[in-house]
Motif scaffolding. Structure first.
Motif, short mmCIF file in Angstrom:
data_model
loop_
_atom_site.label_atom_id
_atom_site.label_comp_id
_atom_site.label_asym_id
_atom_site.label_seq_id
_atom_site.Cartn_x
_atom_site.Cartn_y
_atom_site.Cartn_z
N ALA A 130 0.94 -1.06 0.27
CA ALA A 130 0.13 -0.14 0.02
C ALA A 130 0.79 1.22 -0.05
N LEU A 131 1.86 1.20 0.85
CA LEU A 131 2.67 2.34 0.85
C LEU A 131 3.74 2.64 -0.69
N ASN A 132 3.93 1.46 -1.22
CA ASN A 132 4.73 1.58 -2.55
C ASN A 132 3.56 2.11 -3.51
N VAL A 133 2.44 1.47 -3.57
CA VAL A 133 1.51 1.98 -4.62
C VAL A 133 0.90 3.60 -4.24
N SER A 134 0.84 3.67 -3.08
CA SER A 134 0.68 5.41 -2.76
C SER A 134 1.45 6.21 -3.19
N ALA A 135 2.82 5.96 -2.95
CA ALA A 135 3.79 6.79 -3.37
C ALA A 135 4.01 6.87 -4.83
N GLN A 136 3.74 5.87 -5.55
CA GLN A 136 3.74 5.88 -7.03
C GLN A 136 2.47 6.79 -7.57
N ALA A 137 1.51 6.56 -6.88
CA ALA A 137 0.35 7.29 -7.17
C ALA A 137 0.59 8.97 -7.00
N ILE A 138 1.08 9.36 -5.95
CA ILE A 138 1.28 10.65 -5.69
C ILE A 138 2.31 11.45 -6.46
N ALA A 139 3.47 10.60 -6.70
CA ALA A 139 4.65 11.04 -7.32
C ALA A 139 4.04 11.51 -8.99
N ALA A 140 3.00 10.94 -9.28
CA ALA A 140 2.52 11.25 -10.56
C ALA A 140 1.61 12.35 -10.57
N VAL A 141 1.15 12.87 -9.46
CA VAL A 141 0.26 14.01 -9.29
C VAL A 141 0.88 15.28 -9.71
N PRO A 142 0.51 16.20 -10.65
CA PRO A 142 1.02 17.38 -10.80
C PRO A 142 0.91 18.28 -9.95
N VAL A 143 2.04 19.06 -9.69
CA VAL A 143 1.92 19.94 -8.29
C VAL A 143 0.91 21.04 -8.31
N LEU A 197 4.89 31.87 8.52
CA LEU A 197 4.84 30.37 8.62
C LEU A 197 3.65 29.79 8.34
N ARG A 198 2.67 30.21 8.67
CA ARG A 198 1.18 29.53 8.30
C ARG A 198 0.99 29.94 6.89
N ALA A 199 1.55 31.09 6.17
CA ALA A 199 1.29 31.23 4.66
C ALA A 199 2.30 30.38 3.94
N LEU A 200 3.18 29.76 4.62
CA LEU A 200 4.03 28.83 3.54
C LEU A 200 3.68 27.63 3.83
N ILE A 201 2.91 27.04 4.82
CA ILE A 201 2.83 25.75 5.22
C ILE A 201 2.04 24.99 4.16
N LEU A 202 1.08 25.43 3.52
CA LEU A 202 0.49 24.78 2.16
C LEU A 202 1.28 24.76 1.17
N PRO A 203 1.95 25.91 0.55
CA PRO A 203 2.77 25.78 -0.59
C PRO A 203 3.98 24.77 -0.21
N ALA A 204 4.59 24.72 1.09
CA ALA A 204 5.61 23.79 1.45
C ALA A 204 4.89 22.23 1.33
N LEU A 205 3.65 21.98 1.69
CA LEU A 205 3.24 20.73 1.63
C LEU A 205 3.13 20.19 0.24
N THR A 206 2.60 21.15 -0.53
CA THR A 206 2.42 20.89 -2.01
C THR A 206 3.76 20.44 -2.48
N ILE A 207 4.69 20.97 -2.44
CA ILE A 207 5.94 20.78 -3.08
C ILE A 207 6.66 19.43 -2.19
N GLY A 208 6.51 19.45 -0.92
CA GLY A 208 6.97 18.25 0.09
C GLY A 208 6.61 17.03 -0.18
#
Length: 317
Positions: A131-144, A179-190
């Motif tokens: 499940a972890l491996n499949v989830s990682a592959q799916a998320i990695a394919a998501v456009p930023v 910091l609050r303003a950067l949390i969502l952008p950082a999560l998006t990339i991270g």
């Protein structure tokens, strides 16, 4: 080690010079004329020529490049062709957003990739590991961009926990709001970069598990997972360090898109705006700084890897 560092430092300087020349020449291929843009549609040819001469655009390209790179070596990236503002000063201001954003994104990516990548490898063959491996592959394919929009819908619209866009006008005067303003952008990339790195960590962990020293430790009475944790994780750490330079490059590229999406006043957003107005001096300064960040981080990662890898230290001896 010192000789290697000097050699790599010389290659870094050469790489920056080559990058500066390519950036300078590539921007001159773009259509449009900044002198025409400044003069306006009703300007006469003489007025346009006068502006071009004032900006130094009538000089040969080689002289223009030497003038620019000479200023860069003195720490001066030039002045905007549109408003006369110092490019170095503007970049220093915008870096107060871009550098924390990239740092937070890298931290999030590591916090996701390292423990989950190791866990996925240790759970290989089990439902949780798959499940972890499949989830990682799916998320990695998501456009930023799509990932950012989904995070905004969940955390800003539905839950109302975080701001959807913008950055405080007074910058870091209020660290909490910044910091609050950067949390969502950082999560998006991270999250996206973390999914990519997770797959690499998993592969490195599986490779380390097959090494002779790990199998020997297991044969002496340790369980396979304990032998891997005690003896194989250093090798995994070296592998992760090796790809950090590439990872940081992906984060910097991602920040250009994310700053647009979240209307953050960073280097990436400024770059997009300056390309639209064809402010060549600012664009070439911004591209050089972003390229330099990637090259310098790669240089540091290379030195750290060589310093802590016992095999390379033994080769030097």
């Amino acid at each position: 080690m010192l000789r290697y560092a000097l050699t790599r430092g010389a290659l870094l300087i050469a790489g920056l010079l080559v990058a500066s020349a390519l950036i300078f020449l590539a921007l001159r291929v773009f259509p449009g004329d900044v002198a025409q843009l400044l003069a306006g549609d009703k300007a006469t040819p003489d007025q346009i020529d006068a502006i071009r001469k004032a900006l130094g655009l009538d000089q040969p390209l080689l002289l223009q490049y030497l003038s620019w790179i000479g200023g860069v070596l003195r720490g001066d990236l030039g002045t905007s062709q549109l408003n006369g503002a110092s490019v170095s000063a503007e970049l220093a201001q915008k870096a107060q957003v871009t550098v924390p954003l990239a740092s937070m994104s890298l931290l999030i990516a590591l916090l996701i990739a390292v423990p989950l990548g190791i866990g996925s490898a240790m759970l290989r063959g089990r439902a949780a590991g798959t499940a972890l491996n499949v989830s990682a592959q799916a998320i990695a394919a998501v456009p930023v961009v799509w990932a950012g929009m989904m995070l905004v819908v969940v955390f800003a619209v539905w839950l109302g926990w975080l701001p959807a866009q913008g950055f405080p006008r007074d910058g870091w005067a209020d660290p909490g709001a910044a910091l609050r303003a950067l949390i969502l952008p950082a999560l998006t990339i991270g999250v996206v970069e973390g999914a990519l790195l997770l797959r690499f960590v998993r592969s490195a962990t599986l490779q380390a598990a097959g090494q002779d020293f790990v199998r020997t430790a297991a044969a002496k009475g340790l369980t396979r997972n304990r032998a891997l944790i005690q003896h194989g994780l250093p090798a995994v750490g070296l592998s992760v360090i090796t790809v950090l330079g590439i990872q940081v490059a992906g984060i910097i590229v991602g920040s250009v898109v994310v700053e647009q999406l979240f209307t953050l006043p960073g280097i990436g957003r400024m770059l997009v705006a300056d390309v639209g107005t064809r402010d060549l001096v600012k664009v070439q300064g911004e591209l050089l700084v972003l390229t330099g960040m990637v090259l310098i981080i790669g240089f540091v990662v290379d030195l750290v890897h060589r310093a802590i890898d016992p095999r390379q230290r033994e080769a030097e001896e």
